[in-house]
Design a protein around this motif. Structure first.
Motif, PDB file in Angstrom:
ATOM      1  N   ARG A 197     -29.825  31.456  36.815  1.00  0.00           N
ATOM      2  CA  ARG A 197     -30.379  32.858  36.620  1.00  0.00           C
ATOM      3  C   ARG A 197     -31.911  33.020  36.611  1.00  0.00           C
ATOM      4  O   ARG A 197     -32.505  33.768  37.096  1.00  0.00           O
ATOM      5  N   ASP A 198     -32.406  32.254  35.626  1.00  0.00           N
ATOM      6  CA  ASP A 198     -33.922  32.361  35.567  1.00  0.00           C
ATOM      7  C   ASP A 198     -34.492  31.872  36.879  1.00  0.00           C
ATOM      8  O   ASP A 198     -35.700  32.468  37.112  1.00  0.00           O
ATOM      9  N   LYS A 199     -34.200  30.880  37.424  1.00  0.00           N
ATOM     10  CA  LYS A 199     -34.808  30.608  38.629  1.00  0.00           C
ATOM     11  C   LYS A 199     -34.570  31.857  39.690  1.00  0.00           C
ATOM     12  O   LYS A 199     -35.605  31.847  40.462  1.00  0.00           O
ATOM     13  N   ARG A 200     -33.457  32.414  39.688  1.00  0.00           N
ATOM     14  CA  ARG A 200     -33.491  33.480  40.718  1.00  0.00           C
ATOM     15  C   ARG A 200     -34.529  34.549  40.326  1.00  0.00           C
ATOM     16  O   ARG A 200     -35.146  35.140  41.217  1.00  0.00           O
ATOM     17  N   ALA A 201     -34.567  34.909  39.182  1.00  0.00           N
ATOM     18  CA  ALA A 201     -35.365  35.757  38.516  1.00  0.00           C
ATOM     19  C   ALA A 201     -37.018  35.505  38.897  1.00  0.00           C
ATOM     20  O   ALA A 201     -37.516  36.519  39.269  1.00  0.00           O
ATOM     21  N   LYS A 202     -37.005  34.252  38.742  1.00  0.00           N
ATOM     22  CA  LYS A 202     -38.526  33.777  39.307  1.00  0.00           C
ATOM     23  C   LYS A 202     -38.836  34.202  40.672  1.00  0.00           C
ATOM     24  O   LYS A 202     -39.959  34.616  41.101  1.00  0.00           O
ATOM     25  N   ILE A 203     -37.696  33.999  41.595  1.00  0.00           N
ATOM     26  CA  ILE A 203     -38.075  33.997  43.104  1.00  0.00           C
ATOM     27  C   ILE A 203     -38.174  35.803  43.490  1.00  0.00           C
ATOM     28  O   ILE A 203     -38.977  36.011  44.035  1.00  0.00           O
ATOM     29  N   LYS A 204     -37.367  36.242  42.446  1.00  0.00           N
ATOM     30  CA  LYS A 204     -37.651  37.857  42.749  1.00  0.00           C
ATOM     31  C   LYS A 204     -39.064  38.453  41.833  1.00  0.00           C
ATOM     32  O   LYS A 204     -39.464  39.209  42.741  1.00  0.00           O
ATOM     33  N   GLU A 205     -39.712  37.609  41.222  1.00  0.00           N
ATOM     34  CA  GLU A 205     -40.891  37.983  40.769  1.00  0.00           C
ATOM     35  C   GLU A 205     -41.918  37.472  41.753  1.00  0.00           C
ATOM     36  O   GLU A 205     -42.989  38.312  42.082  1.00  0.00           O
ATOM     37  N   MET A 206     -41.708  36.429  42.618  1.00  0.00           N
ATOM     38  CA  MET A 206     -42.336  36.063  43.723  1.00  0.00           C
ATOM     39  C   MET A 206     -42.747  37.327  44.746  1.00  0.00           C
ATOM     40  O   MET A 206     -43.542  37.620  45.376  1.00  0.00           O
ATOM     41  N   MET A 207     -41.308  37.963  44.803  1.00  0.00           N
ATOM     42  CA  MET A 207     -41.139  38.798  45.905  1.00  0.00           C
ATOM     43  C   MET A 207     -42.036  40.007  45.429  1.00  0.00           C
ATOM     44  O   MET A 207     -42.572  40.701  46.415  1.00  0.00           O
ATOM     45  N   LYS A 208     -42.001  40.418  44.281  1.00  0.00           N
ATOM     46  CA  LYS A 208     -42.763  41.480  43.665  1.00  0.00           C
ATOM     47  C   LYS A 208     -44.267  41.191  43.822  1.00  0.00           C
ATOM     48  O   LYS A 208     -44.926  42.121  44.243  1.00  0.00           O
ATOM     49  N   HIS A 209     -44.536  40.000  43.783  1.00  0.00           N
ATOM     50  CA  HIS A 209     -45.965  39.520  43.654  1.00  0.00           C
ATOM     51  C   HIS A 209     -46.588  39.912  45.084  1.00  0.00           C
ATOM     52  O   HIS A 209     -47.674  40.373  45.539  1.00  0.00           O
ATOM     53  N   ALA A 210     -45.591  39.542  46.265  1.00  0.00           N
ATOM     54  CA  ALA A 210     -46.147  39.418  47.386  1.00  0.00           C
ATOM     55  C   ALA A 210     -45.876  40.975  48.045  1.00  0.00           C
ATOM     56  O   ALA A 210     -46.902  41.563  48.682  1.00  0.00           O
ATOM     57  N   TRP A 211     -45.072  41.581  47.377  1.00  0.00           N
ATOM     58  CA  TRP A 211     -44.862  43.217  47.964  1.00  0.00           C
ATOM     59  C   TRP A 211     -45.950  44.179  47.351  1.00  0.00           C
ATOM     60  O   TRP A 211     -46.578  44.628  48.136  1.00  0.00           O
ATOM     61  N   TYR A 212     -46.028  43.951  46.027  1.00  0.00           N
ATOM     62  CA  TYR A 212     -47.245  44.623  45.639  1.00  0.00           C
ATOM     63  C   TYR A 212     -48.401  44.759  45.936  1.00  0.00           C
ATOM     64  O   TYR A 212     -49.277  45.453  46.109  1.00  0.00           O
ATOM     65  N   ASN A 213     -48.846  43.342  46.176  1.00  0.00           N
ATOM     66  CA  ASN A 213     -50.261  42.986  46.649  1.00  0.00           C
ATOM     67  C   ASN A 213     -50.334  43.538  48.302  1.00  0.00           C
ATOM     68  O   ASN A 213     -51.326  44.193  48.656  1.00  0.00           O
ATOM     69  N   TYR A 214     -49.350  43.494  48.951  1.00  0.00           N
ATOM     70  CA  TYR A 214     -49.154  44.035  50.258  1.00  0.00           C
ATOM     71  C   TYR A 214     -49.535  45.571  50.305  1.00  0.00           C
ATOM     72  O   TYR A 214     -50.358  46.312  50.955  1.00  0.00           O
ATOM     73  N   LYS A 215     -48.448  46.202  49.292  1.00  0.00           N
ATOM     74  CA  LYS A 215     -48.577  47.566  49.027  1.00  0.00           C
ATOM     75  C   LYS A 215     -50.089  48.126  48.657  1.00  0.00           C
ATOM     76  O   LYS A 215     -50.588  48.660  49.031  1.00  0.00           O
ATOM     77  N   ARG A 216     -50.804  47.151  47.817  1.00  0.00           N
ATOM     78  CA  ARG A 216     -52.088  47.729  47.303  1.00  0.00           C
ATOM     79  C   ARG A 216     -53.103  47.355  48.288  1.00  0.00           C
ATOM     80  O   ARG A 216     -54.100  48.358  48.328  1.00  0.00           O
ATOM     81  N   TYR A 217     -53.128  46.552  48.888  1.00  0.00           N
ATOM     82  CA  TYR A 217     -54.252  46.213  49.914  1.00  0.00           C
ATOM     83  C   TYR A 217     -54.255  46.240  51.453  1.00  0.00           C
ATOM     84  O   TYR A 217     -54.835  46.379  52.331  1.00  0.00           O
ATOM     85  N   ALA A 218     -52.692  46.403  51.800  1.00  0.00           N
ATOM     86  CA  ALA A 218     -52.486  46.488  53.418  1.00  0.00           C
ATOM     87  C   ALA A 218     -51.387  47.420  53.579  1.00  0.00           C
ATOM     88  O   ALA A 218     -50.914  47.217  54.789  1.00  0.00           O
ATOM     89  N   TRP A 219     -51.034  48.555  52.769  1.00  0.00           N
ATOM     90  CA  TRP A 219     -50.038  49.162  53.184  1.00  0.00           C
ATOM     91  C   TRP A 219     -49.875  49.940  54.531  1.00  0.00           C
ATOM     92  O   TRP A 219     -50.912  50.517  54.900  1.00  0.00           O
ATOM     93  N   GLY A 220     -48.944  49.904  55.091  1.00  0.00           N
ATOM     94  CA  GLY A 220     -48.883  50.458  56.532  1.00  0.00           C
ATOM     95  C   GLY A 220     -49.558  49.533  57.507  1.00  0.00           C
ATOM     96  O   GLY A 220     -49.109  49.811  58.851  1.00  0.00           O
ATOM     97  N   LEU A 221     -50.051  48.379  57.330  1.00  0.00           N
ATOM     98  CA  LEU A 221     -50.547  47.721  58.284  1.00  0.00           C
ATOM     99  C   LEU A 221     -49.374  46.510  58.624  1.00  0.00           C
ATOM    100  O   LEU A 221     -48.540  46.465  57.853  1.00  0.00           O
ATOM    101  N   ASN A 222     -49.934  45.422  59.359  1.00  0.00           N
ATOM    102  CA  ASN A 222     -48.796  44.599  59.673  1.00  0.00           C
ATOM    103  C   ASN A 222     -48.591  43.700  58.545  1.00  0.00           C
ATOM    104  O   ASN A 222     -47.402  43.238  58.179  1.00  0.00           O
ATOM    105  N   GLU A 223     -49.508  42.883  58.232  1.00  0.00           N
ATOM    106  CA  GLU A 223     -49.625  41.758  57.090  1.00  0.00           C
ATOM    107  C   GLU A 223     -50.809  42.071  56.306  1.00  0.00           C
ATOM    108  O   GLU A 223     -51.507  42.679  56.507  1.00  0.00           O
ATOM    109  N   LEU A 224     -50.891  41.295  55.167  1.00  0.00           N
ATOM    110  CA  LEU A 224     -51.698  41.167  54.179  1.00  0.00           C
ATOM    111  C   LEU A 224     -52.713  39.822  54.373  1.00  0.00           C
ATOM    112  O   LEU A 224     -52.176  38.738  54.635  1.00  0.00           O
TER     113      LEU A 224
END
Ligand code: DMJ
Length: 657
Positions: A197-224
């Motif tokens: 469960r913890d390992k899975r939660a860690k991977i979700k954290e990784m997704m959040k890190h990838a997503w929020y940085n994309y959202k913050r710096y490149a929202w609407g563009l193709n990639e970050l």
């Protein structure tokens, strides 16, 4: 008629054949007027001149101005371009400029121009000669036709184009009502084991890190660009925007990131626009955008995703307007004009590109109630089935004009890979009713095993590349997906071979794990070799990069699901740690230029497939099997989810309004 056959008209108007016929008729007319021999010759000359200029005009008109001309022009232009231009930015699966450039170099080598400049020059000259000869042959064939034949071809072609346009228009009309069926296993249970469960939660954290940085710096563009903290745009999508948003949708959904999913949805509603006036890669747009939208629809039932997927599917249809129906690799979705990669052998389309449309297009027909999408991809299959296959293998290049193979290069990695994957998955997605796909898959795999699969002296099984009968003992990171594919197909293997294919999958997984384990960062290189005394190691500088690709963890995911051998979770966790240690930066996750060095070598791109595939497969490895059970879902090659079309449901849910 050949041009040469008309030349005697000049010197001998009263000669045989056409010359004789004309001579007789004209002579009679001249004589009746009784204007004397000099006048007679003048008139005759004048009329002959007129006939000749009319013929020349007709030929040039046919070549350059009429609809049919695209074949010849594409032959002439594309055939000569590989040697004139630097290798193009593309090969299936890239997505970043760094990768594109490196893969371009790889392509130059693949095309036979290694480090030695003299050899490269000689090779390029040979290719120019070969391409020119082919273009001349095609031009000659066109010129050999009688004017009536050319006229008939033009009319037929015009009719075909008009019909195609009508059908494309019809395809974009209103969608039928679909009774949305709630998906099976779209949200699984929390794993009972707290460590997992913890390992899975860690991977979700990784997704959040990838997503929020994309959202913050490149929202609407193709990639970050996670180091520069700005947007990154690949030419693969033309001017279509939002690749990361569409690619991430289903990962957000299965991880339970509902708010983020809604944010993505509302961006799509307001901003996702396909009316772009630039060439896009039909393959990339299909697997990421069509696949991502279909998957989001099947998980959430939100109509906007179905609407956008079908809208985009219609926009892709003009890519199929080629003489053979094998689609162009590139398409300007605004003008509907298609073309092929300038580097591709003899103006060919690429097996892994036109062979990776099937799953999405079958679903487009299912969801739109319009058979056109299915017809297009079934025609690709017909063309392939009618062709002779060298040693039972499928070359990577196929010319859409002639419908014939280009260079005989065969690969289960770049340029070939997902074609084989889609044969297997076409069978699975059809609830195992598409027996033609099943046969094609197992026949192909048998030929691959005979001609491409080898074992190193150190006992590692690998899949080499085949070039006109010669093996290159190199395996790409892309090829590592094949371990999962062999294992997934094992169940349907010919009698007595199920265990064999499961073991083959396990062996490929082990080899790919070794390619990771033998690097400094514990993430694998783009390609690794089994020659010159090395095993599973990249020896060339431009093959040492890692761009957050998923294929190795993809194979771990299938192997885990199918065997539950704990080593796959162990290996997957090693990959998670390596990603955290070496790819994670403040602004997201970055690819690496060299996996063998201890110093930072960021390529500054967070690929959209990192969110679509790498993180999704990792998350699934640490989830229970009730999340997205394999008997109900197939993953497209970008890890987007398409439900199996169970036989009892196939025709039920789509109802005309
Ligand atoms: C993805 O876009 C797809 O997996 C494709 O089939 C090949 N490669 C990239 C990721 O490596």
């Amino acid at each position: 008629m050949p041009v040469g056959g008309l030349l005697p008209l000049f010197s001998s108007p009263a000669g045989g054949g056409l010359g004789g016929g004309l001579g007789g008729g004209l002579g009679g007319g001249g004589g009746r007027k009784g204007s004397g021999p000099a006048a007679f010759r003048l008139t005759e000359k004048f009329v002959l001149l007129l006939v000749f200029s009319a013929f020349i005009t007709l030929c040039f008109g046919a070549i350059f101005f009429l609809p049919d001309s695209s074949k010849l022009l594409s032959g002439v232009l594309f055939h000569s371009s590989p040697a004139l231009q630097p290798a193009a930015d593309h090969k299936p699966g890239p997505g970043s400029r760094a990768e594109d450039a490196a893969e371009g170099r790889a392509r130059r080598r693949e095309e036979g121009a290694p480090g030695d400049p003299a050899a490269a020059l000689e090779d390029n000259l040979a290719r120019i000669r070969e391409n020119h000869e082919r273009a001349l042959r095609e031009a000659k064939e066109t010129l050999q036709k009688l004017p009536e034949e050319i006229q008939r071809d033009i009319l037929l072609e015009k009719e075909k184009v008009a019909q195609d346009q009508q059908r494309d228009k019809a395809a974009s009309r209103g969608l039928p009502q679909v009774n949305f069926v709630p998906p099976i296993g779209a949200e699984g249970r929390e794993p009972a084991d707290p460590t997992i469960r913890d390992k899975r939660a860690k991977i979700k954290e990784m997704m959040k890190h990838a997503w929020y940085n994309y959202k913050r710096y490149a929202w609407g563009l193709n990639e970050l660009k996670p180091i520069s903290k700005e947007g990154h745009s690949s030419s693969l999508f033309g001017n279509i925007k939002g690749a990361t948003i569409v690619d991430a949708l289903d990962t957000l959904f299965i991880m339970g990131m509902k708010d983020e999913f809604q944010e993505a949805k509302s961006w799509i509603e307001k901003n996702l626009d396909f009316n772009v006036n630039a060439a896009i890669s039909v393959f990339e747009v299909n697997i990421r955008f069509v696949g991502g939208l279909l998957s989001a629809y099947y998980l959430s039932g939100e109509e906007i995703f179905r609407k956008k997927a079908v809208e985009l599917g219609v926009k892709l249809l003009p890519a199929f307007h080629t003489p053979s129906g094998i689609p162009w690799a590139l398409l300007n979705m605004k003008s509907g004009i298609g073309s092929n990669w300038p580097w591709a052998s003899g103006g060919s389309s690429i097996l892994a590109e036109f062979g990776t449309l099937h799953l999405e297009f079958m679903h487009l027909s299912y969801l739109s109630g319009n058979p056109i999408f299915a017809e297009k991809v079934m025609n690709i299959r017909t063309v392939l089935n009618n062709l002779e296959k060298p040693q039972g293998l499928y070359p990577n290049y196929l010319n859409p004009s002639s419908g014939q193979w280009g260079q005989h290069h065969v690969s289960v990695g770049g340029l070939g890979d997902s074609f084989y994957e889609y044969l297997l998955k076409a069978w699975l997605m059809s609830d195992k009713t598409d027996l033609e796909a099943k046969k094609m898959y197992f026949d192909a795999v048998q030929a691959i095993e005979t001609h491409l699969i080898r074992k190193s002296s150190g006992g590692l099984t690998y899949i080499a590349e085949w070039k006109g009968g010669l093996l290159e003992h190199k395996m790409g990171h892309l090829t590592c997906f094949a371990g999962g594919m062999f294992a997934l197909g094992a169940d349907g293997a010919p009698a007595g071979l199920a265990q064999h294919y499961l073991e083959l999958g396990a062996e490929i997984a082990r080899t790919c794990h070794e390619s990771y384990n033998r690097t400094y960062v514990k993430l694998g290189p783009e390609a690794f070799r089994f020659d010159g005394g090395v095993e599973a190691i990249a020896t060339r500088q431009n093959e040492k990069y890692y761009i957050l690709r998923p294929e190795v963890v993809e194979t771990y995911m299938y192997m885990w699901r199918l065997t539950h051998d704990p080593k796959y979770r162990k290996w997957a966790w090693e990959a998670v740690e390596a990603l955290e240690n070496y790819c994670k930066v403040n602004g997201g996750y970055s690819g690496l230029r060299d996996v063998y060095v201890r110093h930072e070598s960021y390529d500054d791109v967070q690929q959209s497939f990192f969110l679509a595939e790498t993180l999704k497969y990792l998350y699934l490895i640490f989830s229970d099997d009730d999340l997205l059970p394999l008997e109900h879902w197939v993953f497209n090659t970008e890890a987007h989810l398409l439900p199996v079309l169970h036989t009892d449901k196939k025709a039920l849910e789509v109802k005309e309004q």
